[in-house]
Scaffold this active site. Structure first.
Site, short mmCIF file in Angstrom:
data_model
loop_
_atom_site.label_atom_id
_atom_site.label_comp_id
_atom_site.label_asym_id
_atom_site.label_seq_id
_atom_site.Cartn_x
_atom_site.Cartn_y
_atom_site.Cartn_z
CD GLU A 213 26.63 12.14 113.15
OE1 GLU A 213 26.63 10.59 113.57
OE2 GLU A 213 26.11 13.01 113.78
CG ASP B 208 28.63 7.67 108.51
OD1 ASP B 208 29.31 7.60 108.73
OD2 ASP B 208 27.72 7.99 107.35
CG ASP C 158 28.72 10.27 115.96
OD1 ASP C 158 29.29 9.69 116.17
OD2 ASP C 158 27.47 10.30 117.42
CD GLU D 104 31.06 9.75 111.11
OE1 GLU D 104 31.55 8.89 110.29
OE2 GLU D 104 30.08 10.25 111.45
#
Length: 210
Positions: free
Chosen positions: A52, A56, A125, A128
């Site tokens: 994650e 991101d 999350d 990502e």
């Protein structure tokens, strides 16, 4: 973490929906593994938190690059505003729902019972983490960029048309700045609930009034 034939079939179904290919199904499976699942099953393996983190960063880079190259007439402030809306939890969870990502998340029974599979935070999350795993698996930023933009061009256009979903804080902020020409002041009053699902009570001050 071993992947049985049924789980692999599910993962292939997800890949078909997202129109991407994967070589390492173990990596893909980790990207869909919430920490609550590993905690409860006592499997000494990886959850999706590090993926994650990577996803991101990749997402912010791709969106920033696209905005910079596509909207050269906009200033830094406008680009930052668009980006913050486009990569928000609301936008990410919306995309996750569109591809029914919740169906493929491995999650603990306790989290499942509280509706965790459908929580915005977990959906955002996990999406990502999926980006992060695809970045590693493909080792091809061009493919990753295409994958991301297939979903996010529409979100960018909605922001430009001011038709995107806005959270209550944003709506309040825009109203106050338009009508009072000042910024509200926010103060945290109270936190309640478990660490993974907290509720916050806030106080808003406007022109010295609560």
């Amino acid at each position: 973490m071993s992947i049985n034939s049924e789980r692999k079939k599910e993962l292939k179904e997800l890949l078909k929906k997202t129109r991407i290919n994967f070589h390492n199904f173990d990596l893909l499976n980790i990207s869909l593994s919430h920490k609550s699942f590993l905690n409860e099953t006592q499997i000494n393996d990886k959850n999706n938190e590090k993926l994650e983190f990577l996803g991101d960063s990749v997402l912010w880079l791709v969106i920033s690059e696209y905005l910079y190259k596509t909207y050269r007439d906009l200033n830094e402030g406008d680009l930052a505003r668009i980006k913050s809306h486009v990569v928000s939890e609301d936008a990410l969870s919306k995309i996750a729902r569109e591809i029914e990502l919740s169906r493929y998340i491995l999650i603990g029974k306790g989290e499942e019972q509280t509706g965790g599979r459908y929580k915005k935070t977990i959906l955002a999350d996990t999406f990502e983490a999926l980006i992060g795993s695809y970045y590693l698996d493909s080792n091809n930023i061009v493919k990753v960029r295409q994958f991301i933009m297939n979903f996010f061009i529409k979100e960018i256009e909605l922001v430009l048309q001011n038709k995107h979903e806005k959270d209550y804080k944003t709506l309040l902020q825009e109203y106050v700045q338009k009508n009072y020409k000042v910024c509200p002041v926010y103060r945290l009053i109270q936190e309640t609930g478990p660490e993974h699902d907290k509720s916050f009570s806030m106080e808003v001050e406007l022109n010295k009034k609560i």
